[in-house]
Design an enzyme around this catalytic site. Sequence first.
Site, PDB file in Angstrom:
ATOM      1  N   LYS A 170       9.872  22.886  11.875  1.00  0.00           N
ATOM      2  CA  LYS A 170      11.316  23.144  11.715  1.00  0.00           C
ATOM      3  C   LYS A 170      11.643  24.311  12.651  1.00  0.00           C
ATOM      4  O   LYS A 170      11.351  25.465  12.364  1.00  0.00           O
ATOM      5  CB  LYS A 170      11.602  23.530  10.250  1.00  0.00           C
ATOM      6  CG  LYS A 170      13.043  23.348   9.783  1.00  0.00           C
ATOM      7  CD  LYS A 170      14.100  24.032  10.584  1.00  0.00           C
ATOM      8  CE  LYS A 170      14.258  25.503  10.226  1.00  0.00           C
ATOM      9  NZ  LYS A 170      15.329  26.158  11.065  1.00  0.00           N
ATOM     10  N   GLU A 245       4.313  35.897  10.865  1.00  0.00           N
ATOM     11  CA  GLU A 245       4.466  36.712  12.068  1.00  0.00           C
ATOM     12  C   GLU A 245       5.847  37.332  11.965  1.00  0.00           C
ATOM     13  O   GLU A 245       6.845  36.634  12.166  1.00  0.00           O
ATOM     14  CB  GLU A 245       4.374  35.750  13.265  1.00  0.00           C
ATOM     15  CG  GLU A 245       4.038  36.391  14.552  1.00  0.00           C
ATOM     16  CD  GLU A 245       2.676  37.034  14.507  1.00  0.00           C
ATOM     17  OE1 GLU A 245       2.660  38.261  14.602  1.00  0.00           O
ATOM     18  OE2 GLU A 245       1.672  36.320  14.363  1.00  0.00           O
ATOM     19  N   CYS A 279       9.730  40.710  19.188  1.00  0.00           N
ATOM     20  CA  CYS A 279       9.245  41.392  17.984  1.00  0.00           C
ATOM     21  C   CYS A 279       8.274  42.504  18.319  1.00  0.00           C
ATOM     22  O   CYS A 279       8.191  43.493  17.611  1.00  0.00           O
ATOM     23  CB  CYS A 279       8.620  40.386  17.032  1.00  0.00           C
ATOM     24  SG  CYS A 279       7.417  39.316  17.826  1.00  0.00           S
ATOM     25  N   GLU A 369      14.112  47.340  12.591  1.00  0.00           N
ATOM     26  CA  GLU A 369      14.075  46.477  13.770  1.00  0.00           C
ATOM     27  C   GLU A 369      15.512  46.123  14.161  1.00  0.00           C
ATOM     28  O   GLU A 369      16.255  45.584  13.362  1.00  0.00           O
ATOM     29  CB  GLU A 369      13.293  45.196  13.449  1.00  0.00           C
ATOM     30  CG  GLU A 369      13.167  44.294  14.642  1.00  0.00           C
ATOM     31  CD  GLU A 369      12.235  43.110  14.379  1.00  0.00           C
ATOM     32  OE1 GLU A 369      12.466  42.368  13.404  1.00  0.00           O
ATOM     33  OE2 GLU A 369      11.280  42.946  15.153  1.00  0.00           O
TER      34      GLU A 369
HETATM   35  P1  NAP Z   1      15.046  34.093  10.348  1.00  0.00           P
HETATM   36  O1  NAP Z   1      16.216  33.735   9.517  1.00  0.00           O
HETATM   37  O2  NAP Z   1      13.870  34.705   9.703  1.00  0.00           O
HETATM   38  O3  NAP Z   1      14.611  32.753  11.143  1.00  0.00           O
HETATM   39  C1  NAP Z   1      13.318  32.310  11.441  1.00  0.00           C
HETATM   40  C2  NAP Z   1      13.148  30.857  11.065  1.00  0.00           C
HETATM   41  O4  NAP Z   1      13.129  30.715   9.641  1.00  0.00           O
HETATM   42  C3  NAP Z   1      14.278  29.937  11.527  1.00  0.00           C
HETATM   43  O5  NAP Z   1      13.764  28.678  11.832  1.00  0.00           O
HETATM   44  C4  NAP Z   1      15.154  29.903  10.304  1.00  0.00           C
HETATM   45  O6  NAP Z   1      16.066  28.843  10.292  1.00  0.00           O
HETATM   46  C5  NAP Z   1      14.135  29.796   9.221  1.00  0.00           C
HETATM   47  N1  NAP Z   1      14.608  30.170   7.886  1.00  0.00           N
HETATM   48  C6  NAP Z   1      15.677  30.948   7.564  1.00  0.00           C
HETATM   49  N2  NAP Z   1      15.785  31.058   6.222  1.00  0.00           N
HETATM   50  C7  NAP Z   1      14.790  30.330   5.684  1.00  0.00           C
HETATM   51  C8  NAP Z   1      14.365  30.059   4.350  1.00  0.00           C
HETATM   52  N3  NAP Z   1      14.994  30.576   3.301  1.00  0.00           N
HETATM   53  N4  NAP Z   1      13.274  29.271   4.153  1.00  0.00           N
HETATM   54  C9  NAP Z   1      12.617  28.760   5.209  1.00  0.00           C
HETATM   55  N5  NAP Z   1      12.964  28.980   6.483  1.00  0.00           N
HETATM   56  C10 NAP Z   1      14.031  29.763   6.735  1.00  0.00           C
HETATM   57  O7  NAP Z   1      15.502  35.028  11.517  1.00  0.00           O
HETATM   58  P2  NAP Z   1      16.961  35.092  12.165  1.00  0.00           P
HETATM   59  O8  NAP Z   1      18.023  35.023  11.116  1.00  0.00           O
HETATM   60  O9  NAP Z   1      17.051  34.080  13.198  1.00  0.00           O
HETATM   61  O10 NAP Z   1      16.916  36.549  12.791  1.00  0.00           O
HETATM   62  C11 NAP Z   1      17.176  37.683  11.966  1.00  0.00           C
HETATM   63  C12 NAP Z   1      16.279  38.850  12.324  1.00  0.00           C
HETATM   64  O11 NAP Z   1      14.905  38.460  12.222  1.00  0.00           O
HETATM   65  C13 NAP Z   1      16.373  39.345  13.752  1.00  0.00           C
HETATM   66  O12 NAP Z   1      17.412  40.209  13.939  1.00  0.00           O
HETATM   67  C14 NAP Z   1      15.037  39.994  13.937  1.00  0.00           C
HETATM   68  O13 NAP Z   1      15.020  41.281  13.421  1.00  0.00           O
HETATM   69  C15 NAP Z   1      14.112  39.138  13.135  1.00  0.00           C
HETATM   70  N6  NAP Z   1      13.384  38.169  13.972  1.00  0.00           N
HETATM   71  C16 NAP Z   1      12.088  38.406  14.239  1.00  0.00           C
HETATM   72  C17 NAP Z   1      11.387  37.520  15.027  1.00  0.00           C
HETATM   73  C18 NAP Z   1       9.964  37.744  15.356  1.00  0.00           C
HETATM   74  O14 NAP Z   1       9.479  37.212  16.341  1.00  0.00           O
HETATM   75  N7  NAP Z   1       9.228  38.490  14.571  1.00  0.00           N
HETATM   76  C19 NAP Z   1      11.999  36.394  15.545  1.00  0.00           C
HETATM   77  C20 NAP Z   1      13.345  36.151  15.238  1.00  0.00           C
HETATM   78  C21 NAP Z   1      13.993  37.042  14.447  1.00  0.00           C
HETATM   79  P3  NAP Z   1      17.536  29.121  10.931  1.00  0.00           P
HETATM   80  O15 NAP Z   1      17.334  29.092  12.383  1.00  0.00           O
HETATM   81  O16 NAP Z   1      18.380  28.021  10.442  1.00  0.00           O
HETATM   82  O17 NAP Z   1      17.979  30.469  10.419  1.00  0.00           O
END
Ligand code: NAP
Length: 462
Positions: A170, A245, A279, A369
């Site tokens: 996903k 991660e 990250c 972050e």
């Molecule tokens: P996120 O919500 O954690 O998204 C990561 C993945 O998880 C996406 O595929 C997301 O789908 C999915 N997801 C979201 N809610 C979920 C749930 N309840 N159950 C299962 N899967 C779920 O991250 P984001 O909202 O895109 O970014 C928010 C913050 O996360 C950023 O500002 C940053 O600080 C951090 N981030 C960190 C990394 C890293 O490499 N460590 C990468 C991205 C973001 P959707 O795309 O539909 O939300």
Amino acid sequence: MKAHDGMYIDGAWRPAAGTDTIEVVNPADEQVIDRVPAGTAEDVDAAVRAARAALPGWAATAPAERGTVIGALRDALAARREEIAETVTAELGSPLPFSRKVHADLPVAVAGSYAELAATYAFEEKVGNSTVHLEPIGVVGAITPWNYPLHQIVAKVAPALAAGCTVVLKPAEDTPLVAQLFAEAVDEAGVPAGVFNLVTGLGTVAGQALAAHDGVDLVSFTGSTAVGRSIGATAGVALKKVALELGGKSANVILPSADLAKAVNVGVANVMSNSGQTCSAWTRMLVHTSQYEQAVELAAEAAAKYGERIGPLVNAKQRQRVRSYIEKGVAEGARLVVGGPESPREQGYFVSPTVFADVTPGMTIAQEEIFGPVLSILRYEDEADALRIANGTVYGLAGAVWAGEEAEAVAFARRMDTGQVDINGGRFNPQAPFGGYKQSGVGRELGAHGLAEYLQTKSLQF
Ligand code: NAP
Ligand code: MG
């Protein structure tokens, strides 16, 4: 116009169970460029069933043969370099040269490393009177973010396939198009039906259904700490293995003996690349008090140069989030030396490269972050102080140390609570284990350590 739509399940493109779609937006001009189906629990269930059905056959395939298939996947990705780069630029916004060199080429290197590892890894060991077999853990639910969209897919799928696991992916809702290209490459490479499956959709719907599905043995997630925590909790109740991660707030420690200009310039480039959406970025620069003002000046100059070349953030929400952090930095008393919260352009989700000086360890911008092009420069009095500041966050993903002699930098790095440290600008190594100490995650990706995450042991006694 893309070649396929729908979900890639059991070796074929099929329509989604529902009719909802997700708009894909180009963050550089805010235009809708495409739509993909928003998968539901029903699609996830079909994909998990396909992965489960394909598991015995793939697990029984000789590792060297799995390696050959991963090698074909590597070649299929390499052949699509330009298409991949253009797609990532369109849906993520990163400048095209960066999309080619990093977003397209890094996954090729990682896939290549697993083609080789599958053939050479010791899937069997002798321990006294036992033979230990390293067997695939089963069906993997992979949930990936948008910041390095293809790399993060390949960093999960390639080792899973090398281990003999089957996968349901996903991808992030913001970057589903490159995930569809990946599925096309999988198909071209001759990966058997059901071994890899793609369900596009929202995290709160498709992602949650995948993480909670009984037919999934391991959930491998990259993304925010908040979602990682909830996935870990769900998996804990189900006694399922997880690999997480998560975020980081890494320190770039410049010791007084270092080449200051080089350390600052490389440090700024590290933070600004991919618009700060990395990250492992070294978002806290730690400088000795005697060199502090000089470092701030150098950083300001370096950051200002990025203004021309930096891409947008991925979406309006991320831009708003980053702007709020910049406003908070000002409100808490940090000194804004370049950039700021105002939009530098009328269109697109751009944020100016921003540098804060006089940041103290307790400030929000030194602890949380930000995930944008924002650097915080902190001052330290002596080495003990530098170490305390470097280790003083809940995160521990990456870091850098600069010193006149490598040995001095290594001695400092060994005392840092973090998963990887670059010494005097050491290059990224796609075969070295990547992952976090503390709240930056659970488990490791890449190389042989990344492969081990997808294996479980069985001991036979003789
Ligand atoms: P996120 O919500 O954690 O998204 C990561 C993945 O998880 C996406 O595929 C997301 O789908 C999915 N997801 C979201 N809610 C979920 C749930 N309840 N159950 C299962 N899967 C779920 O991250 P984001 O909202 O895109 O970014 C928010 C913050 O996360 C950023 O500002 C940053 O600080 C951090 N981030 C960190 C990394 C890293 O490499 N460590 C990468 C991205 C973001 P959707 O795309 O539909 O939300
Ligand atoms: Mg999200």
